[in-house]
Design an enzyme around this catalytic site. Structure first.
Site, PDB file in Angstrom:
ATOM      1  N   PHE A   6       0.823  -1.206   0.000  1.00 23.26           N
ATOM      2  CA  PHE A   6       0.000   0.000   0.000  1.00 23.26           C
ATOM      3  C   PHE A   6       0.857   1.255   0.000  1.00 23.26           C
ATOM      4  CE2 PHE A   6      -3.160  -2.959   1.596  1.00 23.26           C
ATOM      5  CZ  PHE A   6      -4.352  -2.480   1.063  1.00 23.26           C
ATOM      6  N   ASP A   7       0.535   2.162  -0.918  1.00 21.13           N
ATOM      7  CA  ASP A   7       0.980   3.546  -0.791  1.00 21.13           C
ATOM      8  C   ASP A   7       0.254   4.124   0.416  1.00 21.13           C
ATOM      9  OD1 ASP A   7       1.948   6.184  -1.584  1.00 21.13           O
ATOM     10  OD2 ASP A   7      -0.093   6.551  -2.289  1.00 21.13           O
TER      11      ASP A   7
END
Length: 212
Positions: A6-7
C-alpha cells in the site's frame, strides 16, 4: 497469498493539510511565496525533492535546505494533520481476516509513515514499511523489497498516482489504482492497472482476486 503493497498518502490517508502547510513553511522560510492549498493536489505522491524543484527551480543545495525545513515542521505537527479515509480501518481489518499479508511502500520517510499509522491505530496490519528519501524512487524501493526477499513478484502495488503503478510495472508486479486519492481516472487508467477501485470498501475484494 500475494503481499499487498500500500501507498500511504492519497491511498490510506489524506495528507493535504500537513503537506501543504509544511511545504509553505519551508518556502516562506527561504523567501519564496506560499502556494495556495488548491494547487497542492498535483504534488501529493511524487518525491518531495521533485516537488520543490518544480516549484522553485532552486539548485540542489537549496532544495536540501527546503526539505530540511519541511521535515522540521512535519515531524512536529504536519504528520498529525492527516486524516484516515473513511472505511480504511474496516477494509484493512477485512483483508487481515482473509489472511492477506500487507506492507507499506511510501515516498515519505519510514519514521513519518510509522508515526501516522500508529496514530490511526493501524500499524499492526503491516508487516513492514518501505520509506523513501531524497534521490530514492518508488521503483527503487520496490526493487529493494524484491531483492531482499521482503516480497516476491506475486505482490500487488496499490496506489492513487501513476508513479505507484509505473514503479510496480517496472519491477514486474501487478498494480491496483484507487480513485479516492489524488490521481485522476485518466492518469491511472493509462497505466493499465489490474483493477481500478472506485470506493474504499472495494479493497477487501483484492483478497478474493488474489486467490482466483
Amino acid at each position: 497469498m500475494k503481499t499487498l503493497l500500500f501507498d500511504l498518502d492519497g491511498t490510506l490517508s489524506d495528507p493535504l493539510v500537513g503537506i501543504s502547510r509544511s511545504v509553505n513553511y519551508a518556502l516562506t522560510s527561504l523567501g519564496y511565496a506560499a502556494l495556495p492549498e488548491t494547487e497542492f493536489a498535483q504534488y501529493i505522491g511524487p518525491p518531495l525533492d521533485d516537488t520543490f524543484k518544480l516549484v522553485t527551480g532552486a539548485p540542489d543545495a537549496e532544495i536540501r535546505q527546503l526539505i530540511a525545513l519541511y521535515r522540521e515542521r512535519y515531524a512536529e505537527t504536519g504528520f498529525a494533520e492527516n486524516t484516515l479515509y473513511p472505511g480504511v480501518e474496516a477494509a484493512l481489518n477485512a483483508l487481515a481476516q482473509k489472511g492477506s499479508p500487507m506492507g507499506i511502500c511510501t515516498s515519505k520517510l519510514a519514521q513519518f509513515a510509522d508515526k501516522i499509522l500508529r496514530r490511526f491505530g493501524i500499524r499492526d496490519h503491516f508487516g513492514f514499511i518501505s520509506g523513501g528519501d531524497v534521490g530514492v524512487t518508488k521503483q527503487q524501493q520496490i526493487a529493494r523489497l524484491l531483492s531482499d526477499g521482503t516480497v516476491d513478484t506475486q505482490a500487488w502495488m496499490i496506489g492513487d498516482r501513476s508513479v505507484d503503478l509505473m514503479a510496480a510495472h517496472a519491477n514486474g508486479i501487478e498494480s491496483v489504482g484507487v480513485l479516492w486519492g489524488y490521481g485522476s481516472r485518466e492518469e491511472l487508467s493509462n497505466q493499465l492497472p489490474r483493477r481500478l477501485l472506485e470506493r474504499v470498501d472495494e479493497l477487501p475484494t483484492l483478497a478474493d482476486l488474489q486467490s482466483s
